[in-house]
Write a protein that holds these residues in place. Structure first.
Motif, short mmCIF file in Angstrom:
data_model
loop_
_atom_site.label_atom_id
_atom_site.label_comp_id
_atom_site.label_asym_id
_atom_site.label_seq_id
_atom_site.Cartn_x
_atom_site.Cartn_y
_atom_site.Cartn_z
N VAL A 1 -6.24 20.22 9.46
CA VAL A 1 -5.99 19.82 10.85
C VAL A 1 -5.23 18.50 10.91
N CYS A 2 -5.50 17.61 9.96
CA CYS A 2 -4.83 16.31 9.93
C CYS A 2 -3.31 16.44 9.85
N LEU A 3 -2.82 17.58 9.37
CA LEU A 3 -1.38 17.74 9.14
C LEU A 3 -0.55 17.68 10.42
N VAL A 4 -1.18 17.85 11.58
CA VAL A 4 -0.42 17.72 12.83
C VAL A 4 0.01 16.27 13.04
N ALA A 5 -0.69 15.34 12.37
CA ALA A 5 -0.40 13.92 12.58
C ALA A 5 -0.08 13.15 11.31
N GLY A 6 -0.30 13.75 10.14
CA GLY A 6 -0.02 13.04 8.89
C GLY A 6 -0.44 13.84 7.68
N GLU A 7 0.09 13.49 6.54
CA GLU A 7 -0.23 14.17 5.30
C GLU A 7 -1.63 13.81 4.81
N TYR A 8 -2.13 14.58 3.85
CA TYR A 8 -3.46 14.34 3.30
C TYR A 8 -3.61 12.88 2.84
N GLU A 9 -2.56 12.40 2.14
CA GLU A 9 -2.60 11.04 1.61
C GLU A 9 -2.82 9.99 2.70
N ALA A 10 -2.31 10.27 3.90
CA ALA A 10 -2.46 9.31 4.99
C ALA A 10 -3.91 9.13 5.38
N THR A 11 -4.70 10.22 5.33
CA THR A 11 -6.11 10.11 5.70
C THR A 11 -6.89 9.32 4.64
N VAL A 12 -6.52 9.54 3.38
CA VAL A 12 -7.17 8.80 2.29
C VAL A 12 -6.79 7.33 2.36
N ASP A 13 -5.51 7.05 2.51
CA ASP A 13 -5.03 5.67 2.53
C ASP A 13 -5.61 4.88 3.71
N LEU A 14 -5.75 5.55 4.86
CA LEU A 14 -6.30 4.88 6.04
C LEU A 14 -7.70 4.36 5.76
N VAL A 15 -8.55 5.21 5.21
CA VAL A 15 -9.93 4.81 4.95
C VAL A 15 -10.01 3.82 3.80
N LYS A 16 -9.29 4.09 2.72
CA LYS A 16 -9.37 3.19 1.57
C LYS A 16 -8.80 1.81 1.91
N ASN A 17 -7.78 1.76 2.73
CA ASN A 17 -7.23 0.48 3.17
C ASN A 17 -8.29 -0.30 3.96
N TYR A 18 -8.96 0.39 4.87
CA TYR A 18 -9.96 -0.28 5.70
C TYR A 18 -11.14 -0.79 4.87
N ILE A 19 -11.63 0.03 3.95
CA ILE A 19 -12.82 -0.37 3.20
C ILE A 19 -12.51 -1.23 1.98
N SER A 20 -11.24 -1.55 1.78
CA SER A 20 -10.86 -2.35 0.60
C SER A 20 -11.52 -3.72 0.60
N LYS A 21 -11.91 -4.20 1.77
CA LYS A 21 -12.56 -5.50 1.86
C LYS A 21 -14.07 -5.41 1.64
N PHE A 22 -14.59 -4.20 1.52
CA PHE A 22 -16.01 -4.00 1.28
C PHE A 22 -16.31 -4.22 -0.21
N SER A 23 -17.58 -4.38 -0.53
CA SER A 23 -17.97 -4.50 -1.93
C SER A 23 -17.73 -3.17 -2.65
N ALA A 24 -17.67 -3.21 -3.97
CA ALA A 24 -17.47 -2.00 -4.76
C ALA A 24 -18.59 -1.00 -4.50
N GLU A 25 -19.80 -1.50 -4.35
CA GLU A 25 -20.95 -0.61 -4.07
C GLU A 25 -20.81 0.06 -2.71
N GLU A 26 -20.38 -0.70 -1.71
CA GLU A 26 -20.20 -0.13 -0.37
C GLU A 26 -19.08 0.90 -0.35
N GLN A 27 -18.00 0.62 -1.06
CA GLN A 27 -16.90 1.59 -1.13
C GLN A 27 -17.36 2.88 -1.79
N ALA A 28 -18.14 2.74 -2.85
CA ALA A 28 -18.65 3.92 -3.54
C ALA A 28 -19.59 4.73 -2.65
#
Length: 275
Positions: free
Chosen positions: A234-261
């Motif tokens: 469904v995400c493909l109407v607005a962006g590629e798969y990678e965009a959904t991954v990058d969005l979340v990983k970018n946001y949580i990059s400031k979290f601790s490694a444990e929180e990201q995991a």
């Protein structure tokens, strides 16, 4: 291990899948594991949770057969008729399928108050007996009903899909925030960081638009109750798969490694009891 906790598979049927109109033409075709697996591999995602997109037991069986064939499908969230007076018999039948972890109904397409009907409440009340979770799919204006059912059923583990679908496109946030704050008070509710880009302008969304919503979810639920999901295809109407991954990983990059995991793996493993 990293898990995509929300995606779909289907063999496109223009009658059954009439919700996929011409504005979503990119979705008017088959989407199967052989299409997703290369995307998982390219993004270092080890497995996925296949979630229902059609209101039928036939689709639930279809997803379970795919899960038998592909080890990358770690669990299935299917559909069952919760209004059926014999729902307990069907739940007993489906409890034999080890990869089936819960159920969802497309409540966003139902009238206000649907989840509060005696029939729905009765069906919902049977889930915990069999260890099934329930995934809540509602628009933001339906969140008060979600709050009420969660309050009535503390024995059930709930997952809120797509942050409760705030209207990012119109920058709606205040009422959504109020309801999210109430919903997050219940410790048996968890939230999927999924489906965001499809709630914004499909052709012109920016990462910055989502930050206020993600800040609220993080404040209210915390990393121990948040899960990443792509909502592919469904995400493909607005962006590629990678965009959904990058969005979340970018946001949580400031979290601790444990929180990201926790967000990318641990919470999904625990909630879906993945083997």
């Amino acid at each position: 291990m990293q898990i995509d906790a929300h995606q779909h598979f289907w063999k496109f049927d223009p009658v059954r899948d009439a919700w996929i109109d011409d504005s979503m033409r990119v979705l008017q075709k088959d989407f199967l594991p052989e299409d997703l697996i290369p995307l998982l591999q390219a993004n270092q995602i080890d497995g996925c949770i296949a979630v229902q997109a059609d209101q039928s037991e036939e689709e639930t069986q279809f997803l379970l057969k795919l899960a038998e064939k592909y080890s990358e499908i770690k669990a299935v969230v299917g559909w069952i008729d919760l209004l059926n007076l014999k729902v307990e018999d069907r739940l007993a039948y489906f409890s034999e399928f080890k990869k089936l972890k819960g159920f969802r109904h497309i409540v966003q397409a139902e009238p206000k108050g649907f989840m509060l009907t005696p029939e729905f409440q009765n069906g919902l009340s049977k889930l915990a007996k069999f260890g099934f979770i329930y995934e809540i799919l509602v628009y933001a204006h339906q969140l008060p009903d979600a709050i009420e059912i969660v309050q009535k059923h503390p024995e059930i583990t709930f997952l809120l899909d797509h942050l409760g679908k705030p209207n990012v496109k119109t920058k709606e946030i205040e009422l959504w925030q109020k309801n999210i704050s109430q919903l997050a008070q219940f410790p048996n509710v968890h939230c999927k960081i999924s489906g965001l880009i499809t709630e914004a302008d499909w052709s012109s969304w920016t990462y910055e638009q989502f930050v206020p919503y993600l800040d609220i979810i993080t404040k209210e639920f915390g990393p121990d109750r948040m899960l990443f999901g792509s909502d592919w295809p469904v995400c493909l109407v607005a962006g590629e798969y990678e965009a959904t991954v990058d969005l979340v990983k970018n946001y949580i990059s400031k979290f601790s490694a444990e929180e990201q995991a926790s967000i990318m793996s641990k919470n999904a493993v625990e909630l879906y009891n993945l083997k």
